[in-house]
Every structure is written in structure tokens, then in C-alpha cells.
Scaffold this active site. Structure first.
Site, mmCIF file in Angstrom:
data_model
loop_
_atom_site.group_PDB
_atom_site.id
_atom_site.type_symbol
_atom_site.label_atom_id
_atom_site.label_comp_id
_atom_site.label_asym_id
_atom_site.label_seq_id
_atom_site.Cartn_x
_atom_site.Cartn_y
_atom_site.Cartn_z
ATOM 1 N N CYS A 38 13.565 10.755 7.013
ATOM 2 C CA CYS A 38 13.369 10.172 8.350
ATOM 3 C C CYS A 38 14.556 10.443 9.264
ATOM 4 O O CYS A 38 14.386 10.728 10.445
ATOM 5 C CB CYS A 38 13.151 8.669 8.237
ATOM 6 S SG CYS A 38 11.713 8.197 7.252
ATOM 7 N N GLY A 87 6.598 5.420 8.643
ATOM 8 C CA GLY A 87 5.711 6.576 8.697
ATOM 9 C C GLY A 87 5.647 7.159 10.094
ATOM 10 O O GLY A 87 6.597 7.053 10.877
ATOM 11 N N SER A 88 4.532 7.744 10.428
ATOM 12 C CA SER A 88 4.399 8.483 11.682
ATOM 13 C C SER A 88 4.141 7.561 12.870
ATOM 14 O O SER A 88 3.606 6.458 12.732
ATOM 15 C CB SER A 88 3.241 9.481 11.580
ATOM 16 O OG SER A 88 1.995 8.796 11.610
ATOM 17 N N GLU A 100 9.178 1.568 11.328
ATOM 18 C CA GLU A 100 10.228 2.596 11.283
ATOM 19 C C GLU A 100 9.500 3.923 11.336
ATOM 20 O O GLU A 100 8.834 4.311 10.372
ATOM 21 C CB GLU A 100 11.076 2.450 10.017
ATOM 22 C CG GLU A 100 12.383 3.235 10.106
ATOM 23 C CD GLU A 100 12.311 4.607 9.460
ATOM 24 O OE1 GLU A 100 11.987 5.579 10.199
ATOM 25 O OE2 GLU A 100 12.563 4.708 8.252
ATOM 26 N N GLU A 149 8.950 16.101 15.749
ATOM 27 C CA GLU A 149 9.410 16.024 14.360
ATOM 28 C C GLU A 149 8.557 16.957 13.495
ATOM 29 O O GLU A 149 7.329 16.931 13.572
ATOM 30 C CB GLU A 149 9.284 14.588 13.848
ATOM 31 C CG GLU A 149 9.781 14.405 12.426
ATOM 32 C CD GLU A 149 9.652 12.972 11.958
ATOM 33 O OE1 GLU A 149 10.570 12.490 11.265
ATOM 34 O OE2 GLU A 149 8.637 12.318 12.266
ATOM 35 N N LYS A 172 0.865 -1.182 0.000
ATOM 36 C CA LYS A 172 0.000 0.000 0.000
ATOM 37 C C LYS A 172 0.901 1.232 0.000
ATOM 38 O O LYS A 172 1.462 1.610 1.015
ATOM 39 C CB LYS A 172 -0.909 0.011 1.236
ATOM 40 C CG LYS A 172 -2.275 0.704 1.005
ATOM 41 C CD LYS A 172 -2.216 2.157 0.611
ATOM 42 C CE LYS A 172 -1.933 3.058 1.793
ATOM 43 N NZ LYS A 172 -1.993 4.532 1.383
ATOM 44 N N THR A 224 0.334 6.748 13.318
ATOM 45 C CA THR A 224 -0.139 5.633 12.495
ATOM 46 C C THR A 224 0.436 4.313 12.989
ATOM 47 O O THR A 224 -0.258 3.290 13.004
ATOM 48 C CB THR A 224 0.234 5.866 11.025
ATOM 49 O OG1 THR A 224 -0.381 7.072 10.567
ATOM 50 C CG2 THR A 224 -0.232 4.712 10.153
ATOM 51 N N GLY A 225 1.695 4.315 13.410
ATOM 52 C CA GLY A 225 2.294 3.092 13.936
ATOM 53 C C GLY A 225 1.509 2.517 15.100
ATOM 54 O O GLY A 225 1.312 1.300 15.205
#
Length: 496
Positions: free
Chosen positions: A300, A242-243, A265, A399, A189, A246-247
Site C-alpha cells: 500500500c 483495499g481499493s 485504508e 496506482e 472477510k 471498493t471503499g
């Protein structure tokens, strides 16, 4: 040397509407819904793509499961699988410029960086893991004479991969190549703002001979297609870059479905530490601006927290400012551009908000901080340097994921370590010193997955990439990445 005539021809080329890629074929969204693909270069619509939903995701997962179950890929001889992956890398390299320009039109990375960091990097990654296929083996345990202990390495099954928009080909290959090399099937995705080049990458895999169903791509929104992939009980492993927000949702989805393994990550607020005894302050300053401003800071591992020893602080700030002022911001398809477009309007607004918040907190903007080229319709921002950033400031802790550098002063090694380790993240870091003993102490003391010494960036496929603390778990790159996609099985055999 990049050919500007070729780049302009590719810039002008129409982009066909894109559907999912499922079981080796184009797959229209079941709902009939589509998403506009907007370019951050000028804000125009390039094309449309399928807006995937749970039904589309399950079709892709089912195709991947069938491919894994009938062993159409993992059952091939290792030499044949290795040859297919090498051919895949060859085809990517043959379309290097085409893939790069398509990706830049989609996500805004400056082409001077993208030509190496995206398609070329993806080809190298795929070749690396393809080469590893016939070198993976199990173990024989040191058992008593009347027992034989064998440790088998087996593919996990179906892998779900959700990748970001900042370096879709590079990071996509970090997920896809080891998963496929280990014998798994994958459902990918991509980010909704950077899907086009990954769709072409998957098509090239099939042209290279990868069997149908081994690599499937479902496009769409993270909260719809991504959420459905995370919730699927037929996905065995989920990998994500990603963020942190979301993780956390992905971990929750795993807990509420089949307890699939989830490797993350996540974000970073990486400290780049410059001691007064740095071997070359010119080199350190050049590396510091590149570490946070290239790709508009959408990296990142960006060195977005600069810690400078007090005795050289003002001098070093001036070196930074002079370099940042000279950096060329603009059209990412111009090879002379050093900072391309911010990926989206929403990300640009978040960047500008972070600058305003830093000023509210008492920090000092000493360069940049404004939107650029607004009349172009695209999303551009000045490289921004903010000094006097304190530990309690939001900019120190959070971040931004934009071209914003937070500068903090320190006194001595102990304070440098304390500041470096303050905050929730532990992805990357940098240390500049001529003292070898200090360099070793800092490497041991800093809580981060990567510690650069007298350089920043440039690590390659041979070493692992992963985070500590809230920057995630598991590793991309190197042979260690294969561990995410394999199960260990013990055979304990009596040989009396």
C-alpha cells in the site's frame, strides 16, 4: 536462518479444504458452493474454500452479536483477556514457519519478507494490543464542585473487517487485535486470494482461549460475502483495506443500511523525493528499489512515484537500473528470492497493461516491463523503471500495485512539493535531504499520512498508519487504532 528442508516439506504438504469459522466451529457454506484456491507460484490449485453468501455472513454476524450481548469476552477481567491475547501471540510464534509458508503458497510474497512481515508481525501486533487491555481507562472531566462528569470508553459491538491479499496476516492483525482488545466481537472477510493463513490464525485464537463467537471468519468473493457484510444492519463498525472503488461501495452500503461507521485504508501513489543533497545516494537508491519492488510492488505504501532533482537525475537512474537488474525474481519459497510472485493472473495483466499505457503516453521504459518465468505456470514480472513520467500521464496519477516505478524530474523544493501533492492520494511519502530545515518543511508541506525522512518503510506498531485525501480515513497501528472500536459515553452526575 530459514531451513530449506523444512520449507520444502511444508510446500509439499496437502492443504485440506477449508470452511468458514463461525461460533468457534467449522461452518460449511449454506449454498454448498466452493472456490478453488490457486497458488501464484505455479498456477496450480492448492485446495478449495467455502464460497460465502449473505446467509453465511448473517450467521457469523449473529454469532458475533450473541457473543457481545452475553459479555463472554468483554465481561472477563482485564488480566484474563490480556493473558488470552498473549497466549494467542505465543501460538502464532510457535507456528511461525508453518503460517508463513502457508501464506506464501496462497499469495506469493517472497518468504524472506513474509517471515518477518506476516506471522511475526501479526504476533507482535496481537501482543501489543493485549498488553494495552489493562491500561485503557476513561476520564474525569473538570466539572463544577456539584457535578461529576465521567467519560466511559465502551466497545462498539460487532466489527466487520475486510482485509486484502498483499499482507493478510499483518493487516488482518492490525484490524483484529485492537477490535478484540477493546472488547468487541468480529466477523472477518479475508481476500479470496489470501484466506488460508488467516483461517489458521483464527483457529489459534480459539486454541488460546478466545470464547466462541468473538472471532468469526467467512471466506468468499468480495462482491458476495464482502458486500453482505457491508450491508448488514447488525454490524456497528466496518474496517477495510483495499481499493478506492471498493471503499466507495462500502460507504454506499453503510448509507443504505444502518449508517455504520466505515474506516478505510485505500490506495496510494506515494512520492519518494530525492534531493541533490541527499546524505548518501547509494542508500537512497537501495531504499528506492526496495520501496517499490519488494513483494512485487504489492504494498500500500510503496514508493511508486520517484521524484529526482534534475542535477542528479541521470546518475540516480543508473543507480536504480543497476540494482533492479540484479534483483532475483522467482520462487517465493526460496529464501534467496528478492521479488516473489504477483498475486494473480489478473493483477499481472493489469501491471503489464500499465506499462504499455505509460509508453503510449510518452514515458520511457528503461528497465524491465516484461513477464518472467511463464513456463512455470506462475505469475512473475520484471522490476520495471519508467522515466520521463509527466504529471498528465496515467502512470503518475494511478496506482498500479505492481513492480512498476514511475520517475519524474523536478527543479527545486517548490516543484517537489507541488508534484508530491498532485494526484488523489495521500498515504505515504519519502524525503531524502541532508538539510534538516528542508526536511521539516517537507514534512509539513506533504499531504500524506506518513513522511519518511532519509529512509523508506520500517515504521512499526508504535506509530499510526492512515491516509489523507482519497487514501482513506482512520488509523491502523498504535494506541490510536483503538479509537475506531470504542464509543465514548458521558455520565453527568449531580452530587449536590
Amino acid at each position: 536462518m530459514l531451513d530449506m528442508a523444512q520449507i520444502e516439506a511444508l510446500r509439499a504438504a496437502p492443504v485440506a479444504d477449508r470452511d468458514h469459522l463461525v461460533d468457534g466451529r467449522s461452518f460449511s457454506p449454506t449454498s454448498g458452493q466452493r472456490l478453488d484456491v490457486e497458488t501464484p507460484i505455479d498456477g496450480s490449485v492448492l485446495t478449495t474454500m467455502a464460497r460465502g453468501d449473505a446467509t453465511d455472513v448473517e450467521a457469523a454476524v449473529s454469532a458475533a452479536r450473541r457473543a457481545f450481548a452475553d459479555r463472554r469476552w468483554r465481561g472477563l477481567p482485564a488480566a484474563r483477556r490480556k493473558a488470552i491475547m498473549a497466549r494467542w501471540a505465543d501460538l502464532i510464534e510457535a507456528e511461525l514457519l508453518e503460517l508463513t509458508v502457508l501464506g506464501v503458497r496462497d499469495n506469493g510474497t517472497e518468504i524472506a519478507m513474509a517471515i518477518k512481515a506476516e506471522a511475526a508481525s501479526a504476533a507482535a501486533t496481537i501482543r501489543y494490543y493485549g498488553e494495552a487491555i489493562d491500561k485503557m481507562s476513561g476520564e474525569i472531566a473538570p466539572t463544577p464542585d456539584n457535578r461529576l462528569g465521567l467519560v466511559h470508553r465502551e466497545p462498539v459491538g460487532v466489527v466487520g473487517a475486510i482485509v486484502p491479499w498483499n499482507f493478510p496476516l499483518m493487516i488482518g492483525a492490525w484490524k483484529l487485535a485492537p477490535a478484540i482488545a477493546a472488547g468487541n466481537s468480529v466477523v472477518l472477510k479475508p481476500a479470496e486470494t489470501a484466506s488460508l493463513a488467516l483461517l489458521r490464525l483464527a483457529e489459534l485464537a480459539h486454541e488460546a482461549g478466545l470464547p466462541d463467537g468473538v472471532l468469526n471468519v467467512v471466506t468468499g468473493l468480495g462482491g458476495e460475502a464482502g458486500a453482505a457484510l457491508a450491508a448488514s444492519s447488525d454490524v456497528d463498525v466496518l474496517v477495510f483495506t483495499g481499493s478506492g472503488a471498493t471503499g466507495r461501495k462500502l460507504l454506499q452500503a453503510s448509507a443504505e443500511s444502518n449508517l455504520k461507521r466505515v474506516y478505510l485504508e485505500l490506495g496510494g501513489k506515494s512520492p519518494n523525493i530525492v534531493f541533490a543533497d541527499a546524505p548518501d545516494l547509494e542508500t537512497a537508491a537501495e531504499a528506492a528499489v526496495n520501496a517499490v519492488f519488494r513483494n512485487s510492488g504489492q504494498v500500500c505504501v510503496a514508493g511508486s512515484r520517484l521524484l529526482v532533482e534534475r542535477s542528479i537525475h541521470e546518475e540516480f537512474i543508473e543507480r536504480l537500473r543497476s540494482r533492479a537488474d540484479r534483483m532475483r525474481v522467482g520462487d517465493p519459497l526460496n529464501p534467496e528470492t528478492q521479488i516473489g510472485a504477483v498475486n494473480s493472473q489478473s493483477q499481472l495483466h493489469a501491471n503489464l497493461k500499465a506499462v504499455a499505457q505509460a509508453q503510449e503516453d510518452g514515458a520511457r521504459v528503461i528497465g524491465g516491463g516484461q513477464r518472467l518465468l511463464e513456463s512455470s505456470g506462475g505469475y512473475y514480472m520484471q522490476p520495471t523503471i519508467i522515466a520521463d513520467v509527466a504529471l498528465a500521464h496515467r502512470l503518475f496519477q494511478r496506482e498500479v500495485f505492481g513492480p512498476v516505478l514511475a520517475v519524474t524530474t523536478f527543479d527545486g523544493e517548490a516543484e517537489a512539493v507541488a508534484l508530491a501533492n498532485a494526484g488523489p492520494y495521500g498515504l505515504a511519502s519519502g524525503v531524502w535531504t541532508a538539510d534538516l530545515a528542508r526536511a521539516h518543511r517537507m514534512v509539513m508541506a506533504i499531504k500524506a499520512g506518513v513522511v519518511h525522512v532519509n529512509t523508506y518503510g520500517g515504521t512499526d506498531i508504535t506509530v499510526p498508519m492512515g491516509g489523507q485525501k482519497q487514501s482513506g480515513n482512520g488509523y491502523d497501528r498504535s494506541l490510536h487504532a483503538l479509537d475506531k472500536f470504542q464509543n465514548l459515553k458521558t455520565a453527568w452526575i449531580a452530587i449536590d
